[in-house]
Motif scaffolding. Structure first.
Motif, PDB file in Angstrom:
ATOM      1  N   PRO A  59     -25.910 -62.264  39.480  1.00  0.00           N
ATOM      2  CA  PRO A  59     -25.882 -60.975  39.559  1.00  0.00           C
ATOM      3  C   PRO A  59     -24.293 -61.106  40.750  1.00  0.00           C
ATOM      4  N   PRO A  60     -23.480 -60.056  40.528  1.00  0.00           N
ATOM      5  CA  PRO A  60     -22.489 -59.675  41.747  1.00  0.00           C
ATOM      6  C   PRO A  60     -23.188 -58.725  42.943  1.00  0.00           C
ATOM      7  N   PRO A  61     -22.534 -59.206  43.876  1.00  0.00           N
ATOM      8  CA  PRO A  61     -22.665 -58.761  45.148  1.00  0.00           C
ATOM      9  C   PRO A  61     -22.813 -56.999  45.033  1.00  0.00           C
ATOM     10  N   THR A  62     -22.162 -57.205  44.520  1.00  0.00           N
ATOM     11  CA  THR A  62     -21.803 -55.379  44.211  1.00  0.00           C
ATOM     12  C   THR A  62     -22.619 -54.744  42.948  1.00  0.00           C
ATOM     13  N   PRO A  63     -23.641 -54.230  42.652  1.00  0.00           N
ATOM     14  CA  PRO A  63     -24.177 -54.214  41.821  1.00  0.00           C
ATOM     15  C   PRO A  63     -22.724 -52.870  40.179  1.00  0.00           C
ATOM     16  N   VAL A  64     -22.209 -53.885  39.931  1.00  0.00           N
ATOM     17  CA  VAL A  64     -21.752 -52.608  38.258  1.00  0.00           C
ATOM     18  C   VAL A  64     -22.731 -52.056  37.523  1.00  0.00           C
ATOM     19  N   VAL A  65     -22.524 -50.227  37.993  1.00  0.00           N
ATOM     20  CA  VAL A  65     -23.512 -49.495  36.783  1.00  0.00           C
ATOM     21  C   VAL A  65     -23.411 -50.352  35.819  1.00  0.00           C
ATOM     22  N   GLU A  66     -21.624 -49.750  35.090  1.00  0.00           N
ATOM     23  CA  GLU A  66     -21.727 -49.674  33.885  1.00  0.00           C
ATOM     24  C   GLU A  66     -22.441 -50.982  33.125  1.00  0.00           C
ATOM     25  N   LYS A  67     -22.688 -52.382  33.706  1.00  0.00           N
ATOM     26  CA  LYS A  67     -23.282 -53.009  32.674  1.00  0.00           C
ATOM     27  C   LYS A  67     -24.751 -53.005  32.513  1.00  0.00           C
ATOM     28  N   LEU A  68     -25.356 -52.234  33.538  1.00  0.00           N
ATOM     29  CA  LEU A  68     -26.763 -52.327  33.873  1.00  0.00           C
ATOM     30  C   LEU A  68     -27.402 -51.299  32.463  1.00  0.00           C
ATOM     31  N   GLN A  69     -28.534 -51.812  32.054  1.00  0.00           N
ATOM     32  CA  GLN A  69     -29.023 -51.283  30.921  1.00  0.00           C
ATOM     33  C   GLN A  69     -30.575 -50.920  31.915  1.00  0.00           C
ATOM     34  N   ARG A  70     -31.223 -49.475  32.030  1.00  0.00           N
ATOM     35  CA  ARG A  70     -31.843 -48.845  32.146  1.00  0.00           C
ATOM     36  C   ARG A  70     -33.288 -48.962  31.275  1.00  0.00           C
ATOM     37  N   THR A  71     -34.658 -49.629  31.769  1.00  0.00           N
ATOM     38  CA  THR A  71     -36.024 -50.085  30.609  1.00  0.00           C
ATOM     39  C   THR A  71     -37.714 -49.478  31.095  1.00  0.00           C
ATOM     40  N   ILE A  72     -37.330 -47.952  30.266  1.00  0.00           N
ATOM     41  CA  ILE A  72     -38.766 -47.409  31.062  1.00  0.00           C
ATOM     42  C   ILE A  72     -39.781 -47.293  29.953  1.00  0.00           C
ATOM     43  N   LEU A  73     -40.702 -48.169  30.846  1.00  0.00           N
ATOM     44  CA  LEU A  73     -42.373 -48.028  30.102  1.00  0.00           C
ATOM     45  C   LEU A  73     -42.951 -47.154  29.949  1.00  0.00           C
ATOM     46  N   ALA A  74     -42.405 -46.138  29.120  1.00  0.00           N
ATOM     47  CA  ALA A  74     -42.526 -45.082  28.632  1.00  0.00           C
ATOM     48  C   ALA A  74     -43.877 -44.858  28.459  1.00  0.00           C
ATOM     49  N   ASP A  75     -44.436 -45.945  27.458  1.00  0.00           N
ATOM     50  CA  ASP A  75     -46.120 -46.253  26.155  1.00  0.00           C
ATOM     51  C   ASP A  75     -46.739 -47.305  27.554  1.00  0.00           C
ATOM     52  N   ALA A  76     -46.177 -47.435  28.750  1.00  0.00           N
ATOM     53  CA  ALA A  76     -47.434 -47.996  29.941  1.00  0.00           C
ATOM     54  C   ALA A  76     -47.489 -46.852  30.699  1.00  0.00           C
ATOM     55  N   PRO A  77     -47.603 -45.697  31.038  1.00  0.00           N
ATOM     56  CA  PRO A  77     -47.538 -44.798  32.815  1.00  0.00           C
ATOM     57  C   PRO A  77     -48.813 -45.426  33.361  1.00  0.00           C
ATOM     58  N   ARG A  78     -49.216 -45.312  34.789  1.00  0.00           N
ATOM     59  CA  ARG A  78     -50.435 -45.263  35.413  1.00  0.00           C
ATOM     60  C   ARG A  78     -50.554 -43.778  35.584  1.00  0.00           C
ATOM     61  N   VAL A  79     -51.842 -43.871  35.536  1.00  0.00           N
ATOM     62  CA  VAL A  79     -51.882 -42.086  35.228  1.00  0.00           C
ATOM     63  C   VAL A  79     -53.256 -41.921  36.761  1.00  0.00           C
ATOM     64  N   THR A  80     -53.421 -40.767  37.414  1.00  0.00           N
ATOM     65  CA  THR A  80     -54.252 -40.448  38.222  1.00  0.00           C
ATOM     66  C   THR A  80     -54.946 -39.412  38.300  1.00  0.00           C
ATOM     67  N   ARG A  81     -55.460 -38.261  38.432  1.00  0.00           N
ATOM     68  CA  ARG A  81     -56.542 -37.443  38.237  1.00  0.00           C
ATOM     69  C   ARG A  81     -57.232 -37.196  39.382  1.00  0.00           C
ATOM     70  N   PHE A  82     -57.281 -35.986  39.462  1.00  0.00           N
ATOM     71  CA  PHE A  82     -57.703 -35.534  40.728  1.00  0.00           C
ATOM     72  C   PHE A  82     -58.743 -34.215  40.563  1.00  0.00           C
ATOM     73  N   PRO A  83     -59.657 -34.471  41.051  1.00  0.00           N
ATOM     74  CA  PRO A  83     -60.112 -33.185  40.695  1.00  0.00           C
ATOM     75  C   PRO A  83     -59.634 -31.258  41.028  1.00  0.00           C
ATOM     76  N   HIS A  84     -59.350 -30.726  40.660  1.00  0.00           N
ATOM     77  CA  HIS A  84     -59.159 -29.525  41.020  1.00  0.00           C
ATOM     78  C   HIS A  84     -59.747 -28.371  40.125  1.00  0.00           C
ATOM     79  N   LYS A  85     -59.903 -27.622  40.790  1.00  0.00           N
ATOM     80  CA  LYS A  85     -60.379 -25.979  40.317  1.00  0.00           C
ATOM     81  C   LYS A  85     -59.424 -24.863  40.927  1.00  0.00           C
ATOM     82  N   PHE A  86     -59.744 -24.977  38.419  1.00  0.00           N
ATOM     83  CA  PHE A  86     -58.153 -24.526  38.252  1.00  0.00           C
ATOM     84  C   PHE A  86     -59.138 -22.933  38.368  1.00  0.00           C
ATOM     85  N   ASP A  87     -58.063 -21.640  38.103  1.00  0.00           N
ATOM     86  CA  ASP A  87     -58.543 -20.109  37.904  1.00  0.00           C
ATOM     87  C   ASP A  87     -58.770 -20.176  36.464  1.00  0.00           C
TER      88      ASP A  87
END
Length: 123
Positions: A59-87
């Motif tokens: 990799p170059p010392p300064t990132p070349v953003v135009e050459k990067l590919q972003r991959t989001i693991l949308a099918d594997a989220p880490r989900v935390t639920r908290f108790p909540h008192k809804f109305d």
């Protein structure tokens, strides 16, 4: 019930991200709150990597953003639920918020309908 929504945002502004953090693994953290109290948090792993094998290995010392590919693991989220008192308004017409036993979700609390039958909030 089930909450469903689509989140669509502009891509991040690379110039605002510290250069050492641009390439590699990071997360997107989404928190949902109601009346200033968080009830769910979802984290998604994101990997920003070069698609070119040579740039990936050296990799170059300064990132070349135009050459990067972003991959989001949308099918594997880490989900935390908290108790909540809804109305929720119960079927007897009371306007008072439901009392929720610690560690239980409001929609798990039994409710009585006008005819005295037990049901569940939100169903």
């Amino acid at each position: 019930g089930t909450f469903v929504f689509v989140l669509q945002v502009d891509p991040p502004q690379a110039e605002l991200i510290p250069k050492p953090d641009i390439v590699g693994v990071t997360i997107v953290l989404l928190t949902c709150s109601y009346k200033d109290t968080e009830f769910i948090r979802a984290g998604y792993y994101v990997n920003n990597a070069y698609t070119d094998a040579e740039m990936h290995e050296n990799p170059p010392p300064t990132p070349v953003v135009e050459k990067l590919q972003r991959t989001i693991l949308a099918d594997a989220p880490r989900v935390t639920r908290f108790p909540h008192k809804f109305d929720y308004v119960n079927t007897l017409g009371d306007e008072e918020p439901m009392e929720v036993e610690k560690g239980k979700q409001a929609w798990e609390e039994p409710m009585l309908s006008r005819d005295g039958q037990e049901g569940k909030a939100g169903h």
